[in-house]
Design a protein around this motif. Sequence first.
Motif, PDB file in Angstrom:
ATOM      1  N   LEU A  83       0.821  -1.210   0.000  1.00 30.95           N
ATOM      2  CA  LEU A  83       0.000   0.000   0.000  1.00 30.95           C
ATOM      3  C   LEU A  83       0.858   1.265   0.000  1.00 30.95           C
ATOM      4  O   LEU A  83       0.523   2.245  -0.657  1.00 30.95           O
ATOM      5  N   ALA A  84       1.974   1.243   0.717  1.00 32.48           N
ATOM      6  CA  ALA A  84       2.868   2.405   0.732  1.00 32.48           C
ATOM      7  C   ALA A  84       3.482   2.634  -0.645  1.00 32.48           C
ATOM      8  O   ALA A  84       3.622   3.781  -1.092  1.00 32.48           O
ATOM      9  N   ARG A  85       3.835   1.556  -1.341  1.00 30.50           N
ATOM     10  CA  ARG A  85       4.391   1.696  -2.693  1.00 30.50           C
ATOM     11  C   ARG A  85       3.343   2.264  -3.642  1.00 30.50           C
ATOM     12  O   ARG A  85       3.640   3.141  -4.461  1.00 30.50           O
ATOM     13  N   HIS A  86       2.128   1.776  -3.534  1.00 34.10           N
ATOM     14  CA  HIS A  86       1.067   2.277  -4.408  1.00 34.10           C
ATOM     15  C   HIS A  86       0.771   3.744  -4.110  1.00 34.10           C
ATOM     16  O   HIS A  86       0.556   4.538  -5.027  1.00 34.10           O
ATOM     17  N   ALA A  87       0.763   4.123  -2.842  1.00 31.36           N
ATOM     18  CA  ALA A  87       0.533   5.522  -2.473  1.00 31.36           C
ATOM     19  C   ALA A  87       1.644   6.416  -3.018  1.00 31.36           C
ATOM     20  O   ALA A  87       1.376   7.527  -3.495  1.00 31.36           O
ATOM     21  N   GLU A  88       2.875   5.946  -2.967  1.00 33.74           N
ATOM     22  CA  GLU A  88       3.984   6.738  -3.503  1.00 33.74           C
ATOM     23  C   GLU A  88       3.868   6.889  -5.011  1.00 33.74           C
ATOM     24  O   GLU A  88       4.162   7.959  -5.566  1.00 33.74           O
ATOM     25  N   LYS A  89       3.428   5.847  -5.691  1.00 34.53           N
ATOM     26  CA  LYS A  89       3.215   5.960  -7.136  1.00 34.53           C
ATOM     27  C   LYS A  89       2.123   6.977  -7.448  1.00 34.53           C
ATOM     28  O   LYS A  89       2.228   7.738  -8.399  1.00 34.53           O
ATOM     29  N   ILE A  90       1.082   6.994  -6.648  1.00 38.28           N
ATOM     30  CA  ILE A  90       0.010   7.972  -6.861  1.00 38.28           C
ATOM     31  C   ILE A  90       0.538   9.375  -6.621  1.00 38.28           C
ATOM     32  O   ILE A  90       0.261  10.293  -7.390  1.00 38.28           O
ATOM     33  N   ARG A  91       1.327   9.552  -5.548  1.00 37.80           N
ATOM     34  CA  ARG A  91       1.893  10.870  -5.265  1.00 37.80           C
ATOM     35  C   ARG A  91       2.784  11.356  -6.398  1.00 37.80           C
ATOM     36  O   ARG A  91       2.830  12.530  -6.707  1.00 37.80           O
ATOM     37  N   ARG A  92       3.531  10.454  -6.997  1.00 38.46           N
ATOM     38  CA  ARG A  92       4.429  10.826  -8.092  1.00 38.46           C
ATOM     39  C   ARG A  92       3.704  10.921  -9.432  1.00 38.46           C
ATOM     40  O   ARG A  92       4.283  11.367 -10.403  1.00 38.46           O
ATOM     41  N   GLY A  93       2.474  10.459  -9.505  1.00 33.23           N
ATOM     42  CA  GLY A  93       1.715  10.526 -10.742  1.00 33.23           C
ATOM     43  C   GLY A  93       2.092   9.456 -11.736  1.00 33.23           C
ATOM     44  O   GLY A  93       1.994   9.647 -12.937  1.00 33.23           O
ATOM     45  N   MET A  94       2.520   8.294 -11.224  1.00 32.31           N
ATOM     46  CA  MET A  94       2.960   7.221 -12.106  1.00 32.31           C
ATOM     47  C   MET A  94       2.081   5.993 -11.951  1.00 32.31           C
ATOM     48  O   MET A  94       2.557   4.880 -11.808  1.00 32.31           O
ATOM     49  N   VAL A  95       0.797   6.163 -11.953  1.00 34.81           N
ATOM     50  CA  VAL A  95      -0.113   5.033 -11.816  1.00 34.81           C
ATOM     51  C   VAL A  95      -0.036   4.190 -13.084  1.00 34.81           C
ATOM     52  O   VAL A  95      -0.016   4.711 -14.189  1.00 34.81           O
TER      53      VAL A  95
END
Length: 114
Positions: A83-95
Amino acid sequence: MRDDRRWYENAATAEQRRMFARFHNTGSDLDRKFWVAIALFGLLAVLVWFTVGEGTVLVLGRPVEIRLIPLVVIGGLALRTVLARHAEKIRRGMVDGASEKGGNRVPEVSKRLM
């Protein structure tokens, strides 16, 4: 105060930026660390399975294998990592699946502390 700062104030600011940049991870570093963490969680789960003895414990009045208790904890930590990795991807805009020219791209968060 004057607009131009003294040299040591500029040096201190530059050093703070270097320290901040050292702790800031790029996407590839985070992906590498993620996969290492998942592999270590898996290794730890295998070690728990083969080292914890067989037996049962009463949990809420039901017998539960004693091996499952640490496995649930390890699984929770692995889920938190995912979940932390997915949240970081969302923050960076790399979904995954979002293109730069269209689609459901998440807007990038403005740079902080700059």
